[in-house]
Design a protein around this motif. Structure first.
Motif, PDB file in Angstrom:
ATOM      1  N   UNK A  47      15.190   8.073 -33.301  1.00 38.16           N
ATOM      2  CA  UNK A  47      16.614   7.998 -32.969  1.00 38.16           C
ATOM      3  C   UNK A  47      16.753   7.237 -31.664  1.00 38.16           C
ATOM      4  N   UNK A  48      17.648   6.265 -31.644  1.00 37.26           N
ATOM      5  CA  UNK A  48      17.888   5.466 -30.448  1.00 37.26           C
ATOM      6  C   UNK A  48      19.224   5.891 -29.850  1.00 37.26           C
ATOM      7  N   UNK A  49      19.175   6.401 -28.626  1.00 37.74           N
ATOM      8  CA  UNK A  49      20.381   6.916 -27.974  1.00 37.74           C
ATOM      9  C   UNK A  49      20.715   6.057 -26.755  1.00 37.74           C
ATOM     10  N   UNK A  50      21.819   5.322 -26.842  1.00 39.33           N
ATOM     11  CA  UNK A  50      22.296   4.601 -25.655  1.00 39.33           C
ATOM     12  C   UNK A  50      22.880   5.645 -24.702  1.00 39.33           C
ATOM     13  N   UNK A  51      22.337   5.711 -23.494  1.00 42.87           N
ATOM     14  CA  UNK A  51      22.728   6.775 -22.557  1.00 42.87           C
ATOM     15  C   UNK A  51      23.350   6.200 -21.297  1.00 42.87           C
ATOM     16  N   UNK A  52      24.044   7.056 -20.591  1.00 41.51           N
ATOM     17  CA  UNK A  52      24.487   6.753 -19.237  1.00 41.51           C
ATOM     18  C   UNK A  52      23.238   6.878 -18.359  1.00 41.51           C
ATOM     19  N   UNK A  53      22.806   5.763 -17.785  1.00 41.42           N
ATOM     20  CA  UNK A  53      21.518   5.714 -17.063  1.00 41.42           C
ATOM     21  C   UNK A  53      21.441   6.777 -15.959  1.00 41.42           C
ATOM     22  N   UNK A  54      22.579   7.070 -15.340  1.00 37.74           N
ATOM     23  CA  UNK A  54      22.627   8.082 -14.279  1.00 37.74           C
ATOM     24  C   UNK A  54      22.277   9.477 -14.794  1.00 37.74           C
ATOM     25  N   UNK A  55      22.520   9.712 -16.096  1.00 41.25           N
ATOM     26  CA  UNK A  55      22.353  11.059 -16.662  1.00 41.25           C
ATOM     27  C   UNK A  55      20.997  11.264 -17.318  1.00 41.25           C
ATOM     28  N   UNK A  56      20.080  10.273 -17.166  1.00 39.65           N
ATOM     29  CA  UNK A  56      18.829  10.318 -17.948  1.00 39.65           C
ATOM     30  C   UNK A  56      17.982  11.569 -17.689  1.00 39.65           C
ATOM     31  N   UNK A  57      17.909  12.003 -16.430  1.00 39.27           N
ATOM     32  CA  UNK A  57      17.080  13.183 -16.108  1.00 39.27           C
ATOM     33  C   UNK A  57      17.634  14.424 -16.799  1.00 39.27           C
ATOM     34  N   UNK A  58      18.954  14.594 -16.714  1.00 39.69           N
ATOM     35  CA  UNK A  58      19.596  15.770 -17.317  1.00 39.69           C
ATOM     36  C   UNK A  58      19.434  15.767 -18.832  1.00 39.69           C
ATOM     37  N   UNK A  59      19.614  14.592 -19.450  1.00 37.63           N
ATOM     38  CA  UNK A  59      19.513  14.485 -20.914  1.00 37.63           C
ATOM     39  C   UNK A  59      18.099  14.809 -21.390  1.00 37.63           C
ATOM     40  N   UNK A  60      17.114  14.386 -20.598  1.00 32.27           N
ATOM     41  CA  UNK A  60      15.712  14.655 -20.941  1.00 32.27           C
ATOM     42  C   UNK A  60      15.434  16.151 -20.831  1.00 32.27           C
ATOM     43  N   UNK A  61      15.917  16.770 -19.776  1.00 27.24           N
ATOM     44  CA  UNK A  61      15.685  18.206 -19.573  1.00 27.24           C
ATOM     45  C   UNK A  61      16.413  19.056 -20.610  1.00 27.24           C
ATOM     46  N   UNK A  62      17.566  18.570 -21.092  1.00 26.78           N
ATOM     47  CA  UNK A  62      18.307  19.307 -22.131  1.00 26.78           C
ATOM     48  C   UNK A  62      17.702  19.113 -23.520  1.00 26.78           C
ATOM     49  N   UNK A  63      16.840  18.087 -23.661  1.00 22.11           N
ATOM     50  CA  UNK A  63      16.282  17.795 -24.982  1.00 22.11           C
ATOM     51  C   UNK A  63      17.193  16.926 -25.837  1.00 22.11           C
ATOM     52  N   UNK A  64      18.263  16.392 -25.238  1.00 19.32           N
ATOM     53  CA  UNK A  64      19.143  15.459 -25.954  1.00 19.32           C
ATOM     54  C   UNK A  64      18.363  14.196 -26.312  1.00 19.32           C
ATOM     55  N   UNK A  65      17.454  13.806 -25.402  1.00 13.62           N
ATOM     56  CA  UNK A  65      16.474  12.749 -25.676  1.00 13.62           C
ATOM     57  C   UNK A  65      15.104  13.348 -25.336  1.00 13.62           C
ATOM     58  N   UNK A  66      14.036  12.765 -25.903  1.00 16.48           N
ATOM     59  CA  UNK A  66      12.714  13.264 -25.490  1.00 16.48           C
ATOM     60  C   UNK A  66      11.823  12.191 -24.871  1.00 16.48           C
TER      61      UNK A  66
END
Length: 228
Positions: free
Chosen positions: A48-67
Motif C-alpha cells: 500500500x502506498x500512502x501519500x502522507x503529510x511529511x511532518x506527520x511521518x513519525x506519528x503515522x509510523x508509531x500509530x501503524x498507519x504506515x509501517x
C-alpha cells in the motif's frame, strides 16, 4: 491481495521526484516506488502506498498507519528515532541557483533568500550548529515550503535566490531545465535508507536482504538508468 500476507504500507511524499511523484498518466511513480513494489513482490507481500503529510511521518509510523518510510529518507541524525534498512543510496545536500546568479560558492549566499522543504535533510543541515547553521545565519532569510516542485517554480520566477535540496532532486530539475539552473558546492553528504518503527528489526532485515539481491541482479541499476 493475500489477506494472510504481510502488508508493506509505505509512507511517502508524492511530490518528490525522482523518488515518488505523480506521473503524466496520473499514477504514482518513482524510483523508490519501483523499489518498494519489487521488494513487496519478491516477498509475496501486499503493498500500500500512502501519500502522507511529511511532518506527520513519525506519528503515522508509531500509530501503524504506515509501517515504513521509503522516500529519499536520510538516516543520518535519525538513527535513534527509527530502525533502518542498510543504506541503498549515497546522497548530498546541495544548493541550486539560477544560471545568471552572481553566487559561485556557498559564501556568496550571504544576504540572499534560500528556500528548502519543511522537515527536509537540507533544512536539518542548515539548522544544525555543527552543520551549516553559521552559513544559514548569513542568509537574508531561510524559508520552507511543502514541496520541491513549487520551490523550483519560485526560484525560476525570481521569488527566491536559491533552493537547498538533495543532489538527486537538483539533478532532476537541472536535467529538465539545463539552461536555467546551476549547482553550488555540497552542504553535506549522507545515505538513504528505508525507515521503520524503532525495534522493527525483522522487516528492516528482510527489506535489506531483498534490496541486496536486487542490486546483485541488476534491478537497481536498471531503475537508476530509468530515472537518470
Amino acid at each position: 491481495a493475500n489477506p494472510d500476507a504481510t502488508t508493506l504500507i509505505v509512507g511517502l511524499d508524492n511530490a518528490y521526484p525522482p523518488y515518488g511523484f505523480i506521473g503524466d498518466d496520473g499514477n504514482l511513480t518513482g524510483f523508490d516506488i519501483d523499489l518498494a513494489t519489487e521488494v513487496a513482490a519478491r516477498n509475496g507481500w501486499n503493498l500500500e502506498l500512502e501519500a502522507i503529510d511529511w511532518d506527520a511521518k513519525d506519528a503515522l509510523l508509531n500509530q501503524g498507519t504506515i509501517n515504513c518510510i521509503w522516500n529519499g529518507f536520510t538516516m543520518e541524525g535519525r538513527e535513534d528515532k527509527f530502525t533502518f534498512s542498510e543504506p541503498y543510496m549515497y546522497n548530498e545536500q546541495v544548493v541550486v541557483v539560477k544560471k545568471d546568479s552572481d553566487a559561485k560558492k556557498l559564501e556568496d549566499l550571504a544576504g540572499k533568500t534560500v528556500l528548502t522543504q519543511v522537515d527536509s535533510a537540507a533544512l536539518h543541515v542548515l539548522e544544525d550548529e555543527k552543520g551549516q547553521k553559521p552559513l544559514a545565519d548569513t542568509f537574508k532569510e531561510l524559508q520552507t515550503i511543502g514541496d520541491y516542485n513549487n520551490a523550483f517554480m519560485q526560484l525560476e520566477s525570481g521569488m527566491v535566490d536559491a533552493v537547498a535540496c538533495d543532489l538527486s532532486i537538483a539533478s532532476y530539475q537541472m536535467a529538465a531545465k539545463p539552461d536555467v539552473y546551476k549547482q553550488l558546492d555540497p552542504l553535506s553528504s549522507e545515505h538513504y535508507a528505508v525507515g521503520f518503527k524503532l525495534g522493527d528489526e525483522d522487516l528492516a532485515k528482510t527489506v535489506t536482504e531483498t534490496l541486496k539481491a536486487m542490486d546483485e541482479d541488476g534491478t537497481v541499476k536498471a531503475l537508476c538508468e530509468k530515472y537518470a
